[in-house]
Design a protein around this motif. Structure first.
Motif, PDB file in Angstrom:
ATOM      1  N   UNK A 233       0.836  -1.208   0.000  1.00 15.71           N
ATOM      2  CA  UNK A 233       0.000   0.000   0.000  1.00 15.71           C
ATOM      3  C   UNK A 233       0.873   1.261   0.000  1.00 15.71           C
ATOM      4  N   UNK A 234       1.953   1.234   0.778  1.00 17.86           N
ATOM      5  CA  UNK A 234       2.848   2.395   0.822  1.00 17.86           C
ATOM      6  C   UNK A 234       3.509   2.635  -0.527  1.00 17.86           C
ATOM      7  N   UNK A 235       3.886   1.556  -1.216  1.00 18.24           N
ATOM      8  CA  UNK A 235       4.534   1.699  -2.527  1.00 18.24           C
ATOM      9  C   UNK A 235       3.599   2.286  -3.565  1.00 18.24           C
ATOM     10  N   UNK A 236       2.291   2.154  -3.336  1.00 17.31           N
ATOM     11  CA  UNK A 236       1.298   2.717  -4.259  1.00 17.31           C
ATOM     12  C   UNK A 236       0.829   4.101  -3.814  1.00 17.31           C
ATOM     13  N   UNK A 237       1.373   4.571  -2.705  1.00 13.15           N
ATOM     14  CA  UNK A 237       0.955   5.864  -2.182  1.00 13.15           C
ATOM     15  C   UNK A 237      -0.420   5.823  -1.552  1.00 13.15           C
ATOM     16  N   UNK A 238      -0.857   4.636  -1.126  1.00 12.47           N
ATOM     17  CA  UNK A 238      -2.207   4.476  -0.580  1.00 12.47           C
ATOM     18  C   UNK A 238      -2.206   4.120   0.899  1.00 12.47           C
ATOM     19  N   UNK A 239      -1.043   4.112   1.516  1.00 15.01           N
ATOM     20  CA  UNK A 239      -0.974   3.738   2.925  1.00 15.01           C
ATOM     21  C   UNK A 239       0.103   4.518   3.632  1.00 15.01           C
ATOM     22  N   UNK A 240       0.381   4.080   4.838  1.00 19.59           N
ATOM     23  CA  UNK A 240       1.425   4.744   5.602  1.00 19.59           C
ATOM     24  C   UNK A 240       2.806   4.382   5.089  1.00 19.59           C
ATOM     25  N   UNK A 241       3.810   4.936   5.742  1.00 17.92           N
ATOM     26  CA  UNK A 241       5.181   4.710   5.307  1.00 17.92           C
ATOM     27  C   UNK A 241       5.557   3.239   5.482  1.00 17.92           C
ATOM     28  N   UNK A 242       6.361   2.723   4.561  1.00 19.77           N
ATOM     29  CA  UNK A 242       6.742   1.323   4.639  1.00 19.77           C
ATOM     30  C   UNK A 242       7.617   1.073   5.867  1.00 19.77           C
ATOM     31  N   UNK A 243       7.653  -0.169   6.314  1.00 23.59           N
ATOM     32  CA  UNK A 243       8.461  -0.511   7.482  1.00 23.59           C
ATOM     33  C   UNK A 243       9.128  -1.860   7.284  1.00 23.59           C
ATOM     34  N   UNK A 244      10.240  -2.044   7.967  1.00 18.52           N
ATOM     35  CA  UNK A 244      10.966  -3.310   7.901  1.00 18.52           C
ATOM     36  C   UNK A 244      10.289  -4.335   8.806  1.00 18.52           C
ATOM     37  N   UNK A 245      10.493  -5.606   8.476  1.00 17.88           N
ATOM     38  CA  UNK A 245       9.893  -6.656   9.289  1.00 17.88           C
ATOM     39  C   UNK A 245      10.760  -6.959  10.498  1.00 17.88           C
ATOM     40  N   UNK A 246      10.195  -6.768  11.663  1.00 14.49           N
ATOM     41  CA  UNK A 246      10.814  -7.152  12.926  1.00 14.49           C
ATOM     42  C   UNK A 246       9.802  -7.974  13.703  1.00 14.49           C
ATOM     43  N   UNK A 247      10.303  -8.854  14.553  1.00 15.38           N
ATOM     44  CA  UNK A 247       9.386  -9.703  15.293  1.00 15.38           C
ATOM     45  C   UNK A 247       9.819  -9.814  16.743  1.00 15.38           C
ATOM     46  N   UNK A 248       8.850 -10.185  17.553  1.00 13.44           N
ATOM     47  CA  UNK A 248       9.114 -10.472  18.951  1.00 13.44           C
ATOM     48  C   UNK A 248       8.451 -11.804  19.267  1.00 13.44           C
ATOM     49  N   UNK A 249       9.240 -12.754  19.762  1.00 10.68           N
ATOM     50  CA  UNK A 249       8.712 -14.078  20.037  1.00 10.68           C
ATOM     51  C   UNK A 249       7.801 -14.035  21.259  1.00 10.68           C
ATOM     52  N   UNK A 250       6.533 -14.366  21.041  1.00 12.11           N
ATOM     53  CA  UNK A 250       5.570 -14.365  22.138  1.00 12.11           C
ATOM     54  C   UNK A 250       5.371 -15.751  22.741  1.00 12.11           C
ATOM     55  N   UNK A 251       6.065 -16.749  22.223  1.00 15.41           N
ATOM     56  CA  UNK A 251       5.961 -18.081  22.791  1.00 15.41           C
ATOM     57  C   UNK A 251       5.277 -19.063  21.857  1.00 15.41           C
ATOM     58  N   UNK A 252       5.146 -20.297  22.328  1.00 16.49           N
ATOM     59  CA  UNK A 252       4.544 -21.359  21.546  1.00 16.49           C
ATOM     60  C   UNK A 252       3.584 -22.161  22.416  1.00 16.49           C
ATOM     61  N   UNK A 253       2.683 -22.861  21.767  1.00 15.45           N
ATOM     62  CA  UNK A 253       1.756 -23.741  22.479  1.00 15.45           C
ATOM     63  C   UNK A 253       1.554 -25.004  21.669  1.00 15.45           C
ATOM     64  N   UNK A 254       1.550 -26.137  22.325  1.00 17.97           N
ATOM     65  CA  UNK A 254       1.358 -27.425  21.671  1.00 17.97           C
ATOM     66  C   UNK A 254       0.211 -28.157  22.342  1.00 17.97           C
ATOM     67  N   UNK A 255      -0.808 -28.514  21.568  1.00 14.55           N
ATOM     68  CA  UNK A 255      -1.977 -29.212  22.084  1.00 14.55           C
ATOM     69  C   UNK A 255      -1.669 -30.706  22.136  1.00 14.55           C
ATOM     70  N   UNK A 256      -1.727 -31.297  23.328  1.00 13.92           N
ATOM     71  CA  UNK A 256      -1.425 -32.719  23.502  1.00 13.92           C
ATOM     72  C   UNK A 256      -2.680 -33.560  23.666  1.00 13.92           C
ATOM     73  N   UNK A 257      -3.832 -32.999  23.359  1.00 10.96           N
ATOM     74  CA  UNK A 257      -5.080 -33.743  23.428  1.00 10.96           C
ATOM     75  C   UNK A 257      -5.710 -33.685  24.802  1.00 10.96           C
ATOM     76  N   UNK A 258      -7.060 -33.774  24.823  1.00  8.56           N
ATOM     77  CA  UNK A 258      -7.759 -33.678  26.092  1.00  8.56           C
ATOM     78  C   UNK A 258      -7.552 -32.301  26.698  1.00  8.56           C
ATOM     79  N   UNK A 259      -7.186 -32.281  27.979  1.00  7.98           N
ATOM     80  CA  UNK A 259      -6.930 -31.002  28.652  1.00  7.98           C
ATOM     81  C   UNK A 259      -5.440 -30.738  28.779  1.00  7.98           C
ATOM     82  N   UNK A 260      -4.631 -31.559  28.128  1.00  2.00           N
ATOM     83  CA  UNK A 260      -3.179 -31.439  28.277  1.00  2.00           C
ATOM     84  C   UNK A 260      -2.583 -30.626  27.140  1.00  2.00           C
ATOM     85  N   UNK A 261      -1.585 -29.840  27.480  1.00  2.00           N
ATOM     86  CA  UNK A 261      -0.861 -29.032  26.498  1.00  2.00           C
ATOM     87  C   UNK A 261       0.441 -28.581  27.127  1.00  2.00           C
TER      88      UNK A 261
END
Length: 505
Positions: free
Chosen positions: A334-362
């Protein structure tokens, strides 16, 4: 003045998020076209629950026309990209050829099953990357237990009740956990004369879930072993045959089921683009643009995105990254088309993981806090409900019904073994006789354990915080229905919870 044309190839975690973000920012000032083989976005983290009969298949699919307002859907599989002419070529579901011109292109084709050069695997194993494979696995596993109930030969009976899963990453661990509970209930409740089914989980890594915190890995291993799953680490498959699996330690396991969850590789379409690659992924800059081709963006499993948090490395192929990269790609287009805000680089922050082990276990570590047991199970399911772009009430209703009513374990027989080959570039589509499709190429990549999806109809574990081989015109053979000898991706990662401001349905 004509509106700029934007073509997005693939509607997995990355493509879906890019289309949704771009439609919101452009507000009809751009012609957005989404090219995808199916008319739905697949929430792959819940696919093991579909295979186990907890959720109905439509619960994990989100309608593209129904949720992407202002986006035109074109059903088809990309067969090539002409960067000089700015054209994407594709084949529709009825084998007709088509082409789409663009001013901006977003490649988000995702990934497919990763194959290793192991004799017999391509012929006798089945992957776990799409709905057809999940539905097939459910029928096949149920059938094997039911056939074992009438099998006179003790050895054949034991082989039918032995199931081998290769890859103890997110996908393989969840498949083994959920399917073990399914077969155990089936044997105890409906077929009491059958011995308890045996599940074996293999991985070359020293522990299950090697991507996770070691403490959570140990917890998951204990849960699986307590249920009777035979977890074998440091072990791989040496050969697969119609009668079983030869392991690297020399042990031969008689089995009719081999489920292949060792990871994923980028969609073969990316190789045909003709731009520099990093292990099969299209190299992009931090803004998700292809160097020298500023009109072309790539994200998800299709792209090698620089990891600004770890200089010199690329972000892994997980749905968590694909989901977030999709949003950045939409904003930058969108930014490259002049239709959005300024472009930005991709950065991430790891918020964690979850694994479903079935039933009520995870097992989960939201924001770095390790959790297990029922608290982790509640966090995991709550996370999925928040992350789903649709069907939340239906999913919650299915979970409630599964908790209070006996699970249905009938075979539907809709997907045959030969229609879901492991070596395919189209795991989201079941092969049909007489129809051409993106049949998989040789693609025997040597790699580690579980990867993750986040592309065209992607895969993934629960991460807190988410084509084109040559066309095969030969009709698929119609072999006898089901004797897939030993027989199904990042891990199966999950996206971060959606932003309320983006109007999730």
């Amino acid at each position: 003045m004509s509106r700029p044309r934007v073509v997005i190839v693939g509607a997995g975690f990355a493509g879906y998020r890019a289309a949704r973000t771009l439609a919101r920012l452009t507000r009809g000032r751009a012609r957005i076209t989404l090219l995808n083989p199916t008319d739905y976005f697949l929430y792959l983290p819940l696919l093991p629950q579909v295979a186990a009969g907890i959720l109905e298949a439509r619960r994990v699919t989100v309608s593209l026309p129904g949720t992407l307002r202002g986006v035109r859907l074109v059903l088809g599989e990309a067969t090539g990209v002409d960067l000089d002419r700015r054209t994407v070529h594709y084949r529709d579901p009825e084998d007709g050829a088509g082409a789409l011109g663009y001013d901006r292109l977003v490649l988000a084709v995702g990934s497919v099953n990763k194959l290793l050069p192991v004799p017999g695997v391509a012929e006798h194993a089945h992957g776990f990357r799409g709905l057809p494979e999940a539905l097939y696995l459910r029928d096949h596993v149920t059938r094997q237990v039911e056939l074992a109930a009438t099998e006179a030969d003790p050895e054949a009976r034991a082989a039918r009740c032995t199931f081998v899963v290769v890859g103890a990453g997110y996908t393989g661990t969840e498949v083994a956990a959920h399917m073990q509970m399914l077969t155990d209930r089936l044997a105890r409740r409906d077929l009491p004369g059958v011995a308890r089914p045996r599940w074996i989980l293999l991985d070359v890594a020293p522990r299950v879930l090697p991507e996770m915190d070691e403490r959570l890995s140990r917890i998951a291993g204990r849960v699986l072993r307590a249920r009777g799953v035979d977890v074998r680490t440091g072990t791989s498959v040496k050969e697969a045959t119609p009668d079983g699996v030869l392991l690297s330690d020399g042990d031969f396991v008689a089995s009719r089921t081999l489920v292949w969850c060792v990871g994923v590789r980028p969609d073969p379409l990316i190789e045909a683009v003709g731009q520099p690659l990093e292990r099969g992924r299209l190299i992009v800059d931090p803004y998700l643009q292809v160097p020298g081709r500023t009109e072309v963006f790539a994200c998800g499993d299709a792209a090698a995105v620089p990891d600004l948090e770890r200089p010199g490395e690329f972000t892994p192929m997980t749905a968590q990254h694909a989901w977030r990269q999709g949003r950045v790609a939409g904003e930058n287009v969108a930014a490259s088309l002049g239709l959005g805000r300024r472009r930005r680089a991709y950065r991430h922050r790891d918020l964690g993981f979850a694994v479903d082990l079935g039933g009520v276990r995870a097992a989960a570590n939201p924001f770095g806090v390790p959790l297990s047991g029922p608290p982790a199970g509640a966090i995991t399911r709550g996370y999925h409900l928040a992350a789903l772009p649709g069907n939340r009430l239906r999913v919650a209703a299915d979970w409630l019904l599964d908790a209070v009513l006996p699970r249905q374990t009938v075979q539907l027989g809709l997907v045959r073994s030969w229609s879901v080959p492991l070596d395919t570039a189209s795991p989201e589509l079941a092969r049909v006789p007489g129809a051409s499709g993106r049949s998989g190429g040789s693609g025997h990549d040597v790699g580690g354990h579980d990867g993750s999806g986040g592309g065209s109809a992607a895969s993934a574990p629960a991460a807190i915080g988410p084509a084109d081989a040559t066309a095969d015109d030969r009709p698929a053979p119609a072999p006898p229905d089901d004797h897939p000898a030993p027989g199904p991706a990042q891990p199966a990662d999950r996206p971060d919870p959606p932003d309320p401001a983006e109007g999730d349905t």
